[in-house]
Design an enzyme around this catalytic site. Structure first.
Site, PDB file in Angstrom:
ATOM      1  N   HIS A  69       0.838  -1.200   0.000  1.00  0.00           N
ATOM      2  CA  HIS A  69       0.000   0.000   0.000  1.00  0.00           C
ATOM      3  C   HIS A  69       0.868   1.244   0.000  1.00  0.00           C
ATOM      4  O   HIS A  69       2.060   1.179   0.303  1.00  0.00           O
ATOM      5  CB  HIS A  69      -0.894   0.010   1.246  1.00  0.00           C
ATOM      6  N   THR A  71       0.740   4.588   2.031  1.00  0.00           N
ATOM      7  CA  THR A  71       0.089   5.298   3.143  1.00  0.00           C
ATOM      8  C   THR A  71      -0.146   6.758   2.744  1.00  0.00           C
ATOM      9  O   THR A  71       0.757   7.409   2.210  1.00  0.00           O
ATOM     10  CB  THR A  71       0.981   5.270   4.402  1.00  0.00           C
ATOM     11  N   HIS A 149       5.097   6.560  -1.390  1.00  0.00           N
ATOM     12  CA  HIS A 149       5.855   5.344  -1.695  1.00  0.00           C
ATOM     13  C   HIS A 149       5.073   4.109  -1.280  1.00  0.00           C
ATOM     14  O   HIS A 149       4.102   4.205  -0.528  1.00  0.00           O
ATOM     15  CB  HIS A 149       7.180   5.367  -0.919  1.00  0.00           C
ATOM     16  N   THR A 151       6.130   0.616   0.643  1.00  0.00           N
ATOM     17  CA  THR A 151       7.196  -0.150   1.306  1.00  0.00           C
ATOM     18  C   THR A 151       7.186  -1.577   0.765  1.00  0.00           C
ATOM     19  O   THR A 151       6.152  -2.243   0.787  1.00  0.00           O
ATOM     20  CB  THR A 151       6.978  -0.183   2.836  1.00  0.00           C
TER      21      THR A 151
END
Ligand code: 2AM
Length: 218
Positions: A69, A71, A149, A151
């Protein structure tokens, strides 16, 4: 009361549709596999091992951190600053549950994290909190959305919040005029080394991934 607090999630974000998760994980693994076999990388492997000459297996080095995902707002169930305001934003309510196309424009690796940079569109930026970058004072001058971004993995003992901080660090170096060392034209794009174990692969073709704007309660 407790019940009221519980209505705010751990975080809001765009969740990659499950059909695309495997593909992105494979792309990331292929990248890591190629990276750690490059002579240029081996030359700097002590950034990761702390010991000269010792090789590193990047596929083993990082561990996955659950559902992929991007965030938008870390709410910490309401404990994070601005969590409630964010949850009440018109755009957040309006787009909750909508599917977006996220553009992954780069992959980056540091001794702490591996991630994919997300280049947000104007429409997507309405869901981006105004203070996401400026919590790192030096990064307040970067354009809104710079921290966005996904992760892809963290080194042992590293929390995923670090991935966005590592990305900001690389973008700040670029902004300061540090070109980095262009190491290699890879199939996926051009690979640059920024010192201290920081590697950035700018993708020739951004990877477009469908992602649902939603929240995670854990
Ligand atoms: P990430 O966005 O870099 O992956 C749960 O921990 C999620 O919230 C993770 O996805 C994590 O990092 C993100 N997160 C944790 N703490 C955060 C913080 N202080 N600011 C922004 N995002 C955070």
């Amino acid at each position: 009361g407790l019940l009221e607090q519980m209505t705010l999630p751990l975080y809001f974000g765009w969740f990659l549709l499950s059909s695309i998760q495997d593909k992105i994980e494979c792309t990331a693994m292929d990248f890591l596999k190629t990276l750690d076999t490059l002579e240029a990388f081996k030359k700097h492997s002590s950034d990761f091992t702390g010991k000269p000459e010792k090789e590193v297996d990047l596929e083993q080095y990082f561990e996955a951190k659950g559902v992929l995902h991007c965030t938008t707002k870390f709410c910490d169930y309401g404990n994070a600053e601005g969590a409630k305001d964010y949850a009440q934003k018109t755009a957040v309510k309006e787009f909750y549950g909508s599917v977006f196309e996220l553009s992954l424009s780069a992959l980056f690796v540091t001794p702490r994290t591996v991630g994919a940079r997300v280049s947000l569109t104007e429409e997507q930026l309405v869901l981006w909190p105004a203070d996401a970058e400026s919590v790192v004072p030096a990064a307040a001058s970067l354009p809104l959305g710079s921290r966005a971004h996904v992760t892809l993995g963290c080194a042992n003992g590293v929390e995923p919040v670090q991935t966005g901080l590592d990305l900001l660090e690389i973008l700040l170096l670029q902004q300061e005029g540090q070109q980095g060392e262009l190491v290699e034209e890879m199939e996926l794009g051009s690979l640059t080394y920024y010192g201290e174990g920081r590697w950035l692969l700018n993708l020739r073709e951004p990877i477009c991934v469908p992602a649902c704007f939603s929240s995670f309660f854990g």
